[in-house]
Design a protein around this motif. Sequence first.
Motif, short mmCIF file in Angstrom:
data_model
loop_
_atom_site.label_atom_id
_atom_site.label_comp_id
_atom_site.label_asym_id
_atom_site.label_seq_id
_atom_site.Cartn_x
_atom_site.Cartn_y
_atom_site.Cartn_z
N GLU A 116 -11.15 -76.22 67.72
CA GLU A 116 -9.96 -75.44 68.05
C GLU A 116 -8.73 -76.01 67.38
N LYS A 117 -8.64 -77.33 67.34
CA LYS A 117 -7.50 -77.99 66.70
C LYS A 117 -7.55 -77.80 65.18
N ILE A 118 -8.76 -77.83 64.63
CA ILE A 118 -8.93 -77.66 63.19
C ILE A 118 -8.56 -76.24 62.76
N VAL A 119 -8.87 -75.27 63.60
CA VAL A 119 -8.48 -73.88 63.31
C VAL A 119 -6.96 -73.80 63.18
N ARG A 120 -6.26 -74.49 64.08
CA ARG A 120 -4.79 -74.53 64.00
C ARG A 120 -4.34 -75.22 62.71
N MET A 121 -5.00 -76.30 62.33
CA MET A 121 -4.66 -77.01 61.11
C MET A 121 -4.81 -76.11 59.89
N CYS A 122 -5.87 -75.32 59.89
CA CYS A 122 -6.09 -74.39 58.78
C CYS A 122 -5.02 -73.30 58.75
N ALA A 123 -4.60 -72.86 59.93
CA ALA A 123 -3.63 -71.77 60.02
C ALA A 123 -2.25 -72.18 59.50
N VAL A 124 -1.92 -73.47 59.62
CA VAL A 124 -0.59 -73.94 59.19
C VAL A 124 -0.68 -74.81 57.94
N ALA A 125 -1.75 -74.63 57.18
CA ALA A 125 -1.99 -75.48 56.00
C ALA A 125 -0.86 -75.43 54.98
N GLY A 126 -0.08 -74.36 54.98
CA GLY A 126 1.01 -74.24 54.03
C GLY A 126 2.28 -74.95 54.44
N ASP A 127 2.31 -75.51 55.63
CA ASP A 127 3.50 -76.21 56.14
C ASP A 127 3.12 -77.65 56.46
N LEU A 128 3.54 -78.59 55.64
CA LEU A 128 3.11 -79.97 55.78
C LEU A 128 3.45 -80.56 57.15
N TYR A 129 4.63 -80.25 57.63
CA TYR A 129 5.08 -80.80 58.91
C TYR A 129 4.26 -80.23 60.06
#
Length: 244
Positions: A133-146
């Motif tokens: 679930e956390k990795i899905v979020r990481m993939c979703a915001v991959a374009g924003d480093l912060y």
Amino acid sequence: FPTRRSSDLPFFWDVYQKGESDMAEKSPSLATQAYETIKENIMNLTYPPGMVLTEAMLTKELGMSRSPVRTAIQMLQVEGLIVSDYYKSMTVKEITEKDINEIYQLRELLEGPAFHLIFTSGRYEEYSYRIEEKIVRMCAVAGDLYEWEIADTAMHMEIISILDNERINRIYENNLSELIRIGQYSIRNGMGIPKTNENLKKMVAYMRKGNYEKAFEILKNDHFGTGRNTALEFPFRYGWNIVR
């Protein structure tokens, strides 16, 4: 210290995850708005370590009077993100080589045993879905480093949640500011987000199979080894002087 479920994000995230908490439903004071904006600029490296800050500069950037800005500065000085010298000049707290080494040592000391416990307790399948679930979020915001670094830190906190230890949670939370700033050092200096996300997906797949060795190898190599090494190199690449 407030009681909270192990799956909850820590209080720290309330400042950044708008709409995720009751705080976001209230109208914050000007001092709180100033605090949140300045802190976010420190955390996302808009105000990099060692940058000189002045009340005049901050009031102009925020479009506020000196009073709320001064209150915000005092709050951030208490947190240790802004430091003042004998002459009362203000700078963003430096990140030292010792800080980087200690943060990654802390991460490895806590997450290593926690990750092992996930398997020895027989909960590896359950945690594979929780971490996914956390990795899905990481993939979703991959374009924003912060935002990616915030999501990555939440993933790491999910790992240590297996320990069900509020004291350990507090240790992590007390170091969140440095974890996030140092983490951005890594991804800005070559720790590629797409590759890291793909490797984490592989880690989850190994977890589902109960393969601790393969899963931990990914966590150790990417998030302990590569993360530390690229963080240490970042200040030199961008012309910053890391404090030794």
